[in-house]
Design a protein around this motif. Structure first.
Motif, PDB file in Angstrom:
ATOM      1  N   LEU A  31      63.577 -13.840  29.007  1.00  0.00           N
ATOM      2  CA  LEU A  31      62.787 -14.026  30.230  1.00  0.00           C
ATOM      3  C   LEU A  31      61.739 -12.923  30.378  1.00  0.00           C
ATOM      4  CD1 LEU A  31      64.228 -11.722  32.145  1.00  0.00           C
ATOM      5  CD2 LEU A  31      65.951 -13.503  32.395  1.00  0.00           C
ATOM      6  N   ARG A  32      60.788 -13.235  31.240  1.00  0.00           N
ATOM      7  CA  ARG A  32      59.788 -12.231  31.585  1.00  0.00           C
ATOM      8  C   ARG A  32      60.278 -11.536  32.863  1.00  0.00           C
ATOM      9  NH1 ARG A  32      55.005 -12.909  28.806  1.00  0.00           N
ATOM     10  NH2 ARG A  32      54.594 -14.988  27.965  1.00  0.00           N
ATOM     11  N   PRO A  33      60.634 -10.257  32.804  1.00  0.00           N
ATOM     12  CA  PRO A  33      61.153  -9.562  33.992  1.00  0.00           C
ATOM     13  C   PRO A  33      60.219  -9.643  35.188  1.00  0.00           C
ATOM     14  CG  PRO A  33      61.537  -8.228  32.048  1.00  0.00           C
ATOM     15  CD  PRO A  33      60.698  -9.390  31.612  1.00  0.00           C
ATOM     16  N   VAL A  34      58.893  -9.635  34.912  1.00  0.00           N
ATOM     17  CA  VAL A  34      57.957  -9.648  36.032  1.00  0.00           C
ATOM     18  C   VAL A  34      58.090 -10.934  36.855  1.00  0.00           C
ATOM     19  CG1 VAL A  34      55.980 -10.634  34.786  1.00  0.00           C
ATOM     20  CG2 VAL A  34      55.597  -9.050  36.676  1.00  0.00           C
ATOM     21  N   GLN A  35      58.413 -12.045  36.163  1.00  0.00           N
ATOM     22  CA  GLN A  35      58.606 -13.306  36.901  1.00  0.00           C
ATOM     23  C   GLN A  35      59.861 -13.233  37.769  1.00  0.00           C
ATOM     24  OE1 GLN A  35      58.625 -16.333  33.862  1.00  0.00           O
ATOM     25  NE2 GLN A  35      56.392 -16.565  33.906  1.00  0.00           N
ATOM     26  N   VAL A  36      60.900 -12.625  37.213  1.00  0.00           N
ATOM     27  CA  VAL A  36      62.151 -12.501  37.982  1.00  0.00           C
ATOM     28  C   VAL A  36      61.915 -11.632  39.211  1.00  0.00           C
ATOM     29  CG1 VAL A  36      64.534 -11.659  37.912  1.00  0.00           C
ATOM     30  CG2 VAL A  36      63.542 -12.786  35.908  1.00  0.00           C
ATOM     31  N   MET A  37      61.175 -10.519  39.034  1.00  0.00           N
ATOM     32  CA  MET A  37      60.923  -9.627  40.164  1.00  0.00           C
ATOM     33  C   MET A  37      60.008 -10.285  41.195  1.00  0.00           C
ATOM     34  SD  MET A  37      62.917  -7.342  39.417  1.00  0.00           S
ATOM     35  CE  MET A  37      62.680  -6.463  40.934  1.00  0.00           C
ATOM     36  N   ASP A  38      59.081 -11.125  40.690  1.00  0.00           N
ATOM     37  CA  ASP A  38      58.214 -11.846  41.635  1.00  0.00           C
ATOM     38  C   ASP A  38      59.041 -12.761  42.526  1.00  0.00           C
ATOM     39  OD1 ASP A  38      55.943 -10.617  40.837  1.00  0.00           O
ATOM     40  OD2 ASP A  38      55.236 -12.230  39.523  1.00  0.00           O
ATOM     41  N   GLU A  39      60.031 -13.414  41.912  1.00  0.00           N
ATOM     42  CA  GLU A  39      60.897 -14.297  42.714  1.00  0.00           C
ATOM     43  C   GLU A  39      61.685 -13.481  43.730  1.00  0.00           C
ATOM     44  OE1 GLU A  39      63.287 -16.633  40.064  1.00  0.00           O
ATOM     45  OE2 GLU A  39      61.516 -17.419  39.039  1.00  0.00           O
ATOM     46  N   LEU A  40      62.150 -12.296  43.280  1.00  0.00           N
ATOM     47  CA  LEU A  40      62.893 -11.425  44.203  1.00  0.00           C
ATOM     48  C   LEU A  40      61.983 -10.985  45.350  1.00  0.00           C
ATOM     49  CD1 LEU A  40      65.387  -9.671  44.926  1.00  0.00           C
ATOM     50  CD2 LEU A  40      64.426  -7.884  43.477  1.00  0.00           C
ATOM     51  N   LEU A  41      60.738 -10.649  45.011  1.00  0.00           N
ATOM     52  CA  LEU A  41      59.800 -10.193  46.035  1.00  0.00           C
ATOM     53  C   LEU A  41      59.458 -11.306  47.018  1.00  0.00           C
ATOM     54  CD1 LEU A  41      57.424  -7.950  43.914  1.00  0.00           C
ATOM     55  CD2 LEU A  41      59.062  -7.245  45.641  1.00  0.00           C
ATOM     56  N   GLU A  42      59.404 -12.539  46.489  1.00  0.00           N
ATOM     57  CA  GLU A  42      59.161 -13.662  47.399  1.00  0.00           C
ATOM     58  C   GLU A  42      60.263 -13.749  48.436  1.00  0.00           C
ATOM     59  OE1 GLU A  42      58.357 -17.545  45.751  1.00  0.00           O
ATOM     60  OE2 GLU A  42      56.897 -16.660  44.369  1.00  0.00           O
ATOM     61  N   THR A  43      61.495 -13.514  47.974  1.00  0.00           N
ATOM     62  CA  THR A  43      62.629 -13.527  48.903  1.00  0.00           C
ATOM     63  C   THR A  43      62.485 -12.393  49.913  1.00  0.00           C
ATOM     64  OG1 THR A  43      63.991 -14.311  47.090  1.00  0.00           O
ATOM     65  CG2 THR A  43      65.152 -13.511  49.035  1.00  0.00           C
ATOM     66  N   ILE A  44      62.095 -11.213  49.391  1.00  0.00           N
ATOM     67  CA  ILE A  44      61.920 -10.057  50.282  1.00  0.00           C
ATOM     68  C   ILE A  44      60.824 -10.346  51.309  1.00  0.00           C
ATOM     69  CG2 ILE A  44      61.123  -7.647  50.379  1.00  0.00           C
ATOM     70  CD1 ILE A  44      62.515  -7.232  47.679  1.00  0.00           C
ATOM     71  N   LEU A  45      59.734 -10.986  50.847  1.00  0.00           N
ATOM     72  CA  LEU A  45      58.635 -11.285  51.767  1.00  0.00           C
ATOM     73  C   LEU A  45      59.049 -12.292  52.824  1.00  0.00           C
ATOM     74  CD1 LEU A  45      55.627 -11.378  49.279  1.00  0.00           C
ATOM     75  CD2 LEU A  45      56.150  -9.634  50.986  1.00  0.00           C
ATOM     76  N   THR A  46      59.917 -13.226  52.422  1.00  0.00           N
ATOM     77  CA  THR A  46      60.425 -14.190  53.406  1.00  0.00           C
ATOM     78  C   THR A  46      61.248 -13.463  54.457  1.00  0.00           C
ATOM     79  OG1 THR A  46      60.542 -15.834  51.666  1.00  0.00           O
ATOM     80  CG2 THR A  46      61.759 -16.323  53.681  1.00  0.00           C
ATOM     81  N   ILE A  47      62.106 -12.550  53.976  1.00  0.00           N
ATOM     82  CA  ILE A  47      62.922 -11.767  54.917  1.00  0.00           C
ATOM     83  C   ILE A  47      61.998 -10.935  55.806  1.00  0.00           C
ATOM     84  CG2 ILE A  47      64.615  -9.895  55.109  1.00  0.00           C
ATOM     85  CD1 ILE A  47      65.771 -10.954  52.403  1.00  0.00           C
ATOM     86  N   GLN A  48      60.952 -10.379  55.191  1.00  0.00           N
ATOM     87  CA  GLN A  48      60.008  -9.562  55.959  1.00  0.00           C
ATOM     88  C   GLN A  48      59.371 -10.375  57.087  1.00  0.00           C
ATOM     89  OE1 GLN A  48      56.448  -8.442  53.959  1.00  0.00           O
ATOM     90  NE2 GLN A  48      55.908  -6.863  55.433  1.00  0.00           N
ATOM     91  N   SER A  49      59.044 -11.639  56.783  1.00  0.00           N
ATOM     92  CA  SER A  49      58.411 -12.451  57.823  1.00  0.00           C
ATOM     93  C   SER A  49      59.378 -12.699  58.981  1.00  0.00           C
ATOM     94  CB  SER A  49      57.904 -13.765  57.238  1.00  0.00           C
ATOM     95  OG  SER A  49      58.980 -14.539  56.792  1.00  0.00           O
ATOM     96  N   TYR A  50      60.684 -12.847  58.656  1.00  0.00           N
ATOM     97  CA  TYR A  50      61.673 -13.002  59.731  1.00  0.00           C
ATOM     98  C   TYR A  50      61.765 -11.721  60.554  1.00  0.00           C
ATOM     99  CZ  TYR A  50      63.326 -17.351  57.607  1.00  0.00           C
ATOM    100  OH  TYR A  50      63.404 -18.619  57.117  1.00  0.00           O
ATOM    101  N   VAL A  51      61.773 -10.586  59.837  1.00  0.00           N
ATOM    102  CA  VAL A  51      61.849  -9.299  60.541  1.00  0.00           C
ATOM    103  C   VAL A  51      60.632  -9.130  61.445  1.00  0.00           C
ATOM    104  CG1 VAL A  51      61.813  -6.780  60.243  1.00  0.00           C
ATOM    105  CG2 VAL A  51      63.247  -8.184  58.757  1.00  0.00           C
ATOM    106  N   LEU A  52      59.461  -9.508  60.926  1.00  0.00           N
ATOM    107  CA  LEU A  52      58.238  -9.368  61.720  1.00  0.00           C
ATOM    108  C   LEU A  52      58.273 -10.261  62.961  1.00  0.00           C
ATOM    109  CD1 LEU A  52      55.444  -9.117  59.000  1.00  0.00           C
ATOM    110  CD2 LEU A  52      56.403  -7.305  60.429  1.00  0.00           C
ATOM    111  N   ALA A  53      58.860 -11.444  62.797  1.00  0.00           N
ATOM    112  CA  ALA A  53      58.984 -12.336  63.959  1.00  0.00           C
ATOM    113  C   ALA A  53      59.877 -11.692  65.009  1.00  0.00           C
ATOM    114  CB  ALA A  53      59.553 -13.682  63.521  1.00  0.00           C
ATOM    115  N   ALA A  54      60.971 -11.074  64.540  1.00  0.00           N
ATOM    116  CA  ALA A  54      61.877 -10.397  65.477  1.00  0.00           C
ATOM    117  C   ALA A  54      61.174  -9.221  66.144  1.00  0.00           C
ATOM    118  CB  ALA A  54      63.124  -9.920  64.741  1.00  0.00           C
TER     119      ALA A  54
END
Lengths: 218, 393
Positions: free
Chosen positions: B290-313
């Motif tokens: 695998l390409r690690p950068v793709q895996v980390m991008d997916e992880l970051l997408e999850t983090i960004l989703t969580i961030q958007s929830y935190v920002l809403a709160a």
């Protein structure tokens, strides 16, 4: 000179009404105004100062009918010509003694806050015995000291008219005498008219004229 | 204007506790989303920088994230193992350079990274002191590991046993420190690097023991044939590799079947990388690449989703905070009605009196904004270091 004729005042649509048929106070006169609480003594002072406006009648100070002036002109007249002393001192607790005395300069562009104003404020404070406490916060003063600061604030512009609303009401006997001495002495020195509302009959002999408010209204 | 500001400032200074609480509350509510954004951006940069410098990663089929976190950041449990044969296969293909990784053991909480010398070249790691590991039992420390363990060339470290109660398990191995790396500000700083064969010895796949042919071992020998000697448990096993005993260390079986947690593949070209990826796409493959950068991008997408929830709160919290601040201010004005009346009576205009109040609000807002900006600047300045510290801890 203060001239009042057929003055009619009412607070909004309320029951309280003040009607003064005639009152004339000569320039430099020291007048005590006595009467029961709630009879309108403070309201009369407010009318003379242009803080409140009558519904009808004439009220003039040194020939100027304040109700005829616009708000800004009335304010300027008040801050330049009238010194106000209140029963509760009405000092700003978050300001020092000096800042409280200079408050009229800070709140109105009509009075520049310059070296002359500061010198006068300091001189006034020394004159009433609080010169050593210029930097002290107002809340840390005794009642007598607070009223002396309030008197200094009222005298900052050397007004031609001093209106004092129960200035000794919250003071002990020694301080009553002292504050009244200051007011009368300063009024005499500058030739200012002094109108004082008071309930303290022991002090009445210090005034040239005592007006009983009940008689005034009748 | 100056005098109105002065009066506002005196009031705020006099009520300093109330003012400080108001400023802190508003500053925090402004700082939280901005600071979070800065931190997330910097975290993303830190995480992707490491992933981007690792072109391809091969490991056993399983969780790609676990494989990447273990191989790149030395975090998470060791993933399922693949075999050394996979590294040999990549190297033999001529498509990429293969760097084996076996990251399973620790020494005093620091990860022991079994690899080859090529790892240092791939990661651009340079020695600050000593030399690279050359023989079995030697190790090189990352800068942070050396500092924390207070060890340098000439010292030795002992690998941690996997389980204190596993009597048949792996014996700790004493490793000699021969070098310390320059600080790289990456997870490599906290690692202990050994040759992959040393890692296998720690696992017990290779070992060294008393020479069974020597007369001193005679009492431990149970049976002896032409091609096999059997000994009992009294035979002395070495837990340190020295010049005297290194020749006795040996591995049983084929090395190609020995375990690796991952293989870093550095393709010769983009095309080589694509070909290599294609070779592992079949369902019959026992390994994944695998390409690690793709895996980390997916992880970051999850983090960004969580961030958007935190920002809403935080947005809800901001409304509540500002409403509370407005209430505090409004109640303050009510309590100060007499004072404000006095200002007007002695000659202040309504607008001047209102100016004092507005100035108080403006001063609070400006100080809160300045505080939030300061906190954001600090986050921006030290966020990377904090993230590194977090990643290195």
């Amino acid at each position: 000179m203060i001239e009042i004729r057929d003055l009619d005042f009412r607070y909004g649509e309320g029951d309280f009404a003040l009607r003064v048929p005639e009152l004339v106070v000569e320039r430099g006169e020291r007048v005590a105004l006595i009467g029961p609480s709630g009879s309108g003594k403070t309201t009369l002072l407010h009318l003379i100062a242009g803080i409140a406006l009558p519904r009808a009648g004439r009220i003039a100070t040194d020939g100027v009918a304040l109700p005829d002036l616009d708000d800004a002109a009335r304010r300027e007249f008040r801050i330049r010509r009238i010194g106000l002393v209140f029963q509760e001192f009405e000092l700003l607790e978050y300001l020092s003694v000096l800042d409280n005395i200079l408050l009229p300069c800070r709140i109105s562009p009509a009075l520049p806050l310059n070296a002359a104003a500061r010198e006068r404020a300091v001189a006034l404070a020394h004159g009433v015995g609080i010169g050593e406490k210029l930097d002290r916060m107002a809340e840390r003063l005794s009642q007598g000291e607070k009223q002396r600061v309030a008197v200094c604030r009222a005298l900052l512009v050397a007004p031609g008219l001093i209106l004092a609303d129960e200035p000794t009401g919250n003071l002990d006997p020694d301080n009553k005498e002292r504050v009244l001495d200051i007011l009368i002495e300063r009024a005499q020195q500058s030739g200012a008219t002094l109108i004082t509302v008071t309930h303290d009959r022991d002090l009445l002999e210090r005034f040239e004229r005592v007006i009983d408010f009940r008689e005034l209204l009748s | 204007m100056k005098d109105v500001l002065y009066l506002a400032w005196r009031y705020l200074a006099y009520h300093r506790v109330k003012t400080a609480i108001l400023i802190a509350s508003i500053a925090l509510i402004v700082y939280l989303p901005v600071g979070l954004n800065v931190l997330v951006s910097q975290s993303a940069a830190e995480l992707t920088a490491r992933a981007e410098s690792t072109p391809l990663l091969l490991g056993a089929k399983g969780s790609p994230l676990e494989l990447v976190l273990n191989s790149l950041y030395f975090e998470s449990e060791a993933p399922d193992t693949t075999t050394y044969e996979q590294a040999e296969r990549i190297a033999a293909s001529g498509l990429a350079e293969a760097v084996p990784l076996y990251i399973r053991f620790r020494s005093r909480e620091r990860p022991i990274v079994g690899t080859s010398l090529e790892y240092f070249a791939v990661r651009s790691l340079r020695l600050a002191a000593g030399r690279p590991m050359a023989v079995l039992g030697e190790c090189v420390l990352g800068a942070e590991a050396a500092r924390a363990l207070e060890a340098g060339p000439g010292d030795s470290l002992v690998s941690s046993p996997e389980s204190v109660f596993d009597l048949a398990g792996v014996y700790p191995l004493r490793m000699r420190v021969v070098g310390v790396l320059e600080r790289a500000h990456t997870p490599d700083d906290r690692a202990i690097f050994v040759d992959v064969k040393t890692a296998w010895i720690i696992e017990g796949l290779g070992h060294g023991h008393q020479d069974l042919a020597a007369p001193q071992a005679a009492s431990a020998v149970l049976s002896r044939t032409d091609d096999r000697i059997t000994a009992n448990a009294s035979i002395v096993q070495y837990n340190e590799i020295t010049a005297d005993n290194i020749d006795s260390f040996h591995f049983h079986g084929e090395l190609s079947g020995y375990p690796l947690t991952a293989v870093i593949a550095v393709p010769e070209s983009e095309r080589s990388g694509v070909i290599l990826l294609g070779r592992y796409e079949g369902a019959d493959q026992i390994a994944q690449i695998l390409r690690p950068v793709q895996v980390m991008d997916e992880l970051l997408e999850t983090i960004l989703t969580i961030q958007s929830y935190v920002l809403a709160a935080v947005a809800v919290l901001a409304v509540a905070t500002l409403a509370t601040a407005a209430l505090v201010f409004w109640l303050g004005v009510r309590l100060r009605r007499r004072e404000l009346e006095t200002l007007w009576k002695i000659g202040g205009s309504r607008s001047a009196v209102a100016g004092v109040l507005v100035s108080e609000v403006v001063v609070v807002l400006v100080l809160a904004a300045a505080t939030a900006a300061g906190l954001t600047a600090l986050t921006s300045r030290f966020g990377s270091a904090a993230i590194r510290m977090f990643l290195l801890s």
